[in-house]
Scaffold this active site. Structure first.
Site, PDB file in Angstrom:
ATOM      1  CE  LYS A 171      -1.558   2.939   2.916  1.00 32.58           C
ATOM      2  NZ  LYS A 171      -1.571   4.111   2.030  1.00 32.58           N
ATOM      3  N   GLY A 224       6.877   5.323   8.168  1.00 30.61           N
ATOM      4  CA  GLY A 224       6.030   6.517   8.248  1.00 30.61           C
ATOM      5  C   GLY A 224       6.262   7.224   9.562  1.00 30.61           C
ATOM      6  CB  SER A 225       4.386   9.886  11.210  1.00 31.30           C
ATOM      7  OG  SER A 225       3.112   9.278  11.280  1.00 31.30           O
ATOM      8  CG  ASN A 226       6.529   8.126  17.204  1.00 34.58           C
ATOM      9  OD1 ASN A 226       5.557   8.278  17.926  1.00 34.58           O
ATOM     10  ND2 ASN A 226       7.604   7.453  17.574  1.00 34.58           N
ATOM     11  N   GLY A 229       2.899   4.816  13.181  1.00 34.77           N
ATOM     12  CA  GLY A 229       3.608   3.582  13.528  1.00 34.77           C
ATOM     13  C   GLY A 229       3.076   2.965  14.811  1.00 34.77           C
ATOM     14  CD  GLU A 246      13.293   0.910   9.896  1.00 34.75           C
ATOM     15  OE1 GLU A 246      13.829   1.869  10.476  1.00 34.75           O
ATOM     16  OE2 GLU A 246      13.647  -0.261  10.064  1.00 34.75           O
ATOM     17  CB  CYS A 280      13.197   9.515   8.179  1.00 33.87           C
ATOM     18  SG  CYS A 280      14.219   8.549   7.072  1.00 33.87           S
ATOM     19  CD  GLU A 381       9.757  13.260  11.538  1.00 34.83           C
ATOM     20  OE1 GLU A 381       8.637  12.745  11.712  1.00 34.83           O
ATOM     21  OE2 GLU A 381      10.669  12.724  10.884  1.00 34.83           O
TER      22      GLU A 381
HETATM   23  P1  NAD Z   1       2.382   8.658   7.630  1.00 34.74           P
HETATM   24  O1  NAD Z   1       2.632   7.981   8.926  1.00 34.74           O
HETATM   25  O2  NAD Z   1       1.343   9.704   7.575  1.00 34.74           O
HETATM   26  O3  NAD Z   1       1.975   7.582   6.506  1.00 34.74           O
HETATM   27  C1  NAD Z   1       2.815   6.499   6.168  1.00 34.74           C
HETATM   28  C2  NAD Z   1       1.969   5.419   5.521  1.00 34.74           C
HETATM   29  O4  NAD Z   1       1.082   4.881   6.502  1.00 34.74           O
HETATM   30  C3  NAD Z   1       1.077   5.930   4.379  1.00 34.74           C
HETATM   31  O5  NAD Z   1       1.012   4.972   3.359  1.00 34.74           O
HETATM   32  C4  NAD Z   1      -0.270   6.080   5.062  1.00 34.74           C
HETATM   33  O6  NAD Z   1      -1.363   6.009   4.181  1.00 34.74           O
HETATM   34  C5  NAD Z   1      -0.243   4.897   6.012  1.00 34.74           C
HETATM   35  N1  NAD Z   1      -1.170   4.998   7.147  1.00 34.74           N
HETATM   36  C6  NAD Z   1      -1.723   6.115   7.685  1.00 34.74           C
HETATM   37  N2  NAD Z   1      -2.542   5.780   8.718  1.00 34.74           N
HETATM   38  C7  NAD Z   1      -2.489   4.425   8.830  1.00 34.74           C
HETATM   39  C8  NAD Z   1      -3.115   3.485   9.685  1.00 34.74           C
HETATM   40  N3  NAD Z   1      -3.937   3.862  10.657  1.00 34.74           N
HETATM   41  N4  NAD Z   1      -2.845   2.178   9.515  1.00 34.74           N
HETATM   42  C9  NAD Z   1      -1.979   1.766   8.551  1.00 34.74           C
HETATM   43  N5  NAD Z   1      -1.365   2.614   7.695  1.00 34.74           N
HETATM   44  C10 NAD Z   1      -1.607   3.932   7.835  1.00 34.74           C
HETATM   45  O7  NAD Z   1       3.795   9.213   7.137  1.00 34.74           O
HETATM   46  P2  NAD Z   1       4.100  10.123   5.858  1.00 34.74           P
HETATM   47  O8  NAD Z   1       3.621  11.506   6.133  1.00 34.74           O
HETATM   48  O9  NAD Z   1       3.657   9.439   4.626  1.00 34.74           O
HETATM   49  O10 NAD Z   1       5.709  10.099   5.862  1.00 34.74           O
HETATM   50  C11 NAD Z   1       6.497  10.921   6.638  1.00 34.74           C
HETATM   51  C12 NAD Z   1       6.983  10.209   7.894  1.00 34.74           C
HETATM   52  O11 NAD Z   1       7.697   9.034   7.530  1.00 34.74           O
HETATM   53  C13 NAD Z   1       7.951  11.044   8.696  1.00 34.74           C
HETATM   54  O12 NAD Z   1       7.673  10.895  10.070  1.00 34.74           O
HETATM   55  C14 NAD Z   1       9.311  10.436   8.359  1.00 34.74           C
HETATM   56  O13 NAD Z   1      10.314  10.636   9.335  1.00 34.74           O
HETATM   57  C15 NAD Z   1       8.935   8.990   8.240  1.00 34.74           C
HETATM   58  N6  NAD Z   1       9.937   8.254   7.458  1.00 34.74           N
HETATM   59  C16 NAD Z   1      10.744   7.362   8.115  1.00 34.74           C
HETATM   60  C17 NAD Z   1      11.745   6.678   7.423  1.00 34.74           C
HETATM   61  C18 NAD Z   1      12.616   5.663   8.116  1.00 34.74           C
HETATM   62  O14 NAD Z   1      13.150   4.790   7.425  1.00 34.74           O
HETATM   63  N7  NAD Z   1      12.813   5.727   9.422  1.00 34.74           N
HETATM   64  C19 NAD Z   1      11.919   6.911   6.060  1.00 34.74           C
HETATM   65  C20 NAD Z   1      11.074   7.833   5.416  1.00 34.74           C
HETATM   66  C21 NAD Z   1      10.083   8.486   6.131  1.00 34.74           C
END
Ligand code: NAD
Length: 492
Positions: A171, A224-226, A229, A246, A280, A381
């Site tokens: 996804k 994605g975000s904390n 996650g 991550e 990130c 962040e």
């Molecule tokens: P996000 O958490 O908003 O979304 C990430 C993914 O999760 C998207 O596909 C989103 O649709 C999905 N998602 C949202 N709600 C969900 C739920 N309830 N259940 C399952 N999936 C869900 O993050 P973003 O805004 O897309 O990305 C930015 C974040 O990602 C920042 O915090 C960044 O630091 C982090 N990031 C981390 C790394 C790493 O490797 N540590 C790398 C890149 C980005």
């Protein structure tokens, strides 16, 4: 263009609600992406499950041949993909090329794993007995990815998963589905067997949740975000899933009083304002020795005025837009908090509203100084082009400030003193440490991830990624022809 889900090797026309995909530099609509439901997830998991048994029986070196083909295709299409990536996500073209290169590197690296996937052989404690461990695939893997590295992160996860004999339901973020569509086309072009990778577009709350809850999905690999996650881990925990997270960062560069300042300025600019701060691993804190602070500030402000902001397709542009309006507002909100908490704005701080910037989502590269380690802008962040400068008196204090945040992804130290450097690399509580380089620049053959609020102990990239997508199986072969009891018959 109306995008479609990729299920069982076919692009499927479905009557689903759709949302627009917007170029963040121009506001132009690039495509429409479907918001799938639980039904499409069900279909995709069924297809992945069906494909998995056969896929796992193909010898790993043969599975790897598909990855070599994918790598060559990515190479062939590098410029084409980079152009789309810049339009869709906003990062400047040079960085977009770098991101596609990361996918190419991962394809070849993981293809090589097809001839390794090492287990262990070890002597048995009993005579005429053989002991070994092998990696087994886990089955169907659910992958959830963010928008900031729409192709690289997908390759970090799907390539190790498939070389190890798993099948995938992916996804992608609805902000950046075009990269997923392009990668899906490559899977199709190289003839990856039906169902080995399936792509389901849609929201996290519907598609992500359905994937996590599905009993046939054995592993969830999330970036994605904390905040998200945590939800993924909670729900995954309820279903006893292996969940690899991550998440975010609050990364710092330490500049000691013996640092090469020219080098440090370059590293800070690249790490803080590259990808418009939306990495990130972006540097959002500079922890500087008091003797260097004034000169560093002057140099950073001067250098920043030379950075061209604009559409990333222009090769002279160094800072592109942020992803969407919500991101602009979130960044502005943090700038207001910074001012209210007493940080001093050195430069920037505003949404750019002059034409043509007002067509897209542009924020001025921003530097705050006199920031205290516990201020909100030094702790949370922001995920935008906002940098906080924090003054310290010693290396010990610098390390303490670095470690005072809830994240632990990346850190860096500029110093010429080998003793300081070795102490720092030991004591900085982050998954990645750089010496005399900024906080970004990871290479795909080493583990990627972080401590504390950045992760939950797993890693993407390198050999470590294989641990997420395999189970260890220990095998004992007793060829003594008699019952031999471990721990008991060893005394005989
Ligand atoms: P996000 O958490 O908003 O979304 C990430 C993914 O999760 C998207 O596909 C989103 O649709 C999905 N998602 C949202 N709600 C969900 C739920 N309830 N259940 C399952 N999936 C869900 O993050 P973003 O805004 O897309 O990305 C930015 C974040 O990602 C920042 O915090 C960044 O630091 C982090 N990031 C981390 C790394 C790493 O490797 N540590 C790398 C890149 C980005």
């Amino acid at each position: 263009m109306d995008l479609k889900n990729y299920i069982n090797g076919r692009w499927i026309e479905q009557d689903l609600e759709k949302v627009a995909v917007i170029n963040p530099a121009t506001g132009e609509e690039l495509a429409k992406v479907p918001l799938s439901t639980k039904n499409e997830v069900e279909e995709a998991v069924r297809s992945a499950k069906q494909a998995q048994k056969e896929w796992a029986l193909i010898p790993a070196p043969k599975r790897a041949e598909y990855l070599y083909e994918i790598g060559y295709k990515l190479k062939e299409k590098k410029e084409y993909l980079a152009q789309i990536l810049t339009k869709e996500m906003g990062k400047v073209i040079e960085e977009a090329r770098g991101e596609v290169q990361e996918g190419i590197d991962m394809a070849f690296y993981m293809a090589g794993e097809g001839r390794r996937l090492f287990g262990e052989t070890t002597p048995s404690e009993l005579p005429n007995k053989f002991a070994m461990s092998v990696r087994s695939p886990v089955g169907v893997v659910g992958i959830i990815t963010p928008w900031n590295f729409p192709i690289a992160i997908a390759t970090w996860k799907s390539f190790p998963a498939i070389v190890a004999g798993n099948t995938v339901v992916w996804k992608p973020s609805t902000e950046t589905p075009l990269m997923a569509y392009e990668l899906g086309k490559i899977f199709e072009e190289v003839g990856l067997p039906e169902g080995v990778v399936n792509i389901v577009f849609g929201s996290g709350s519907t598609v992500g949740t359905a994937l996590i809850e599905h009993p046939d999905v054995k592993v969830i690999s999330f970036t994605g975000s904390n905040e998200t996650g945590r939800k993924v881990a909670e729900l995954g925990g309820r279903h006893l899933k292996k969940v690899s997270l991550e998440m975010g960062g609050k990364n710092a560069i330490i500049v000691m009083d013996d640092a090469d300042l020219n080098l440090a300025v370059e590293g800070i600019l690249w790490s803080a304002f590259g990808t418009t701060g939306q990495r990130c691993t972006a540097c959002s804190r500079v922890i500087v020795h008091k003797n260097m602070k004034n000169e560093l500030e002057e140099r950073l402000v001067a250098a920043l005025s030379n950075l061209t902001i604009g559409n990333g397709l222009d090769p002279d542009v160094k800072v592109g837009p942020v992803i969407n309006r919500a991101a602009l507002e979130k960044i502005y909100h943090y700038v207001k908090i910074g001012k209210n908490e007493g940080a001093r704005l050195l430069t920037g701080g505003e949404i750019i509203t002059t034409p043509p910037y007002n067509q897209g989502f542009f924020f001025e590269p921003t530097i705050f100084t006199d920031v205290k380690p516990d201020m909100t802008i030094a702790q949370e962040e922001i995920f935008g082009p906002v940098l906080s400068i924090i003054e310290v008196n010693s290396l010990d204090e610098a390390i303490e400030v670095n470690n005072s945040v809830k994240f632990g992804l990346s850190s860096s130290i500029y110093s010429q003193d080998v003793n300081r450097i070795f102490k720092a690399q030991r004591d900085l509580d982050t998954g990645i440490v750089y010496v005399n380089a900024g906080t970004i620049g990871a290479e795909i053959h080493l583990p990627f991830g972080g401590t504390k609020g950045t992760g939950n102990g797993h890693r993407d990239s390198g050999q470590a990624a294989l641990d997420v997508f395999t189970e260890w199986k220990s095998i004992y072969v007793d060829y003594s022809g008699k019952l031999q009891r471990a721990q008991i018959d060893t005394d005989k």
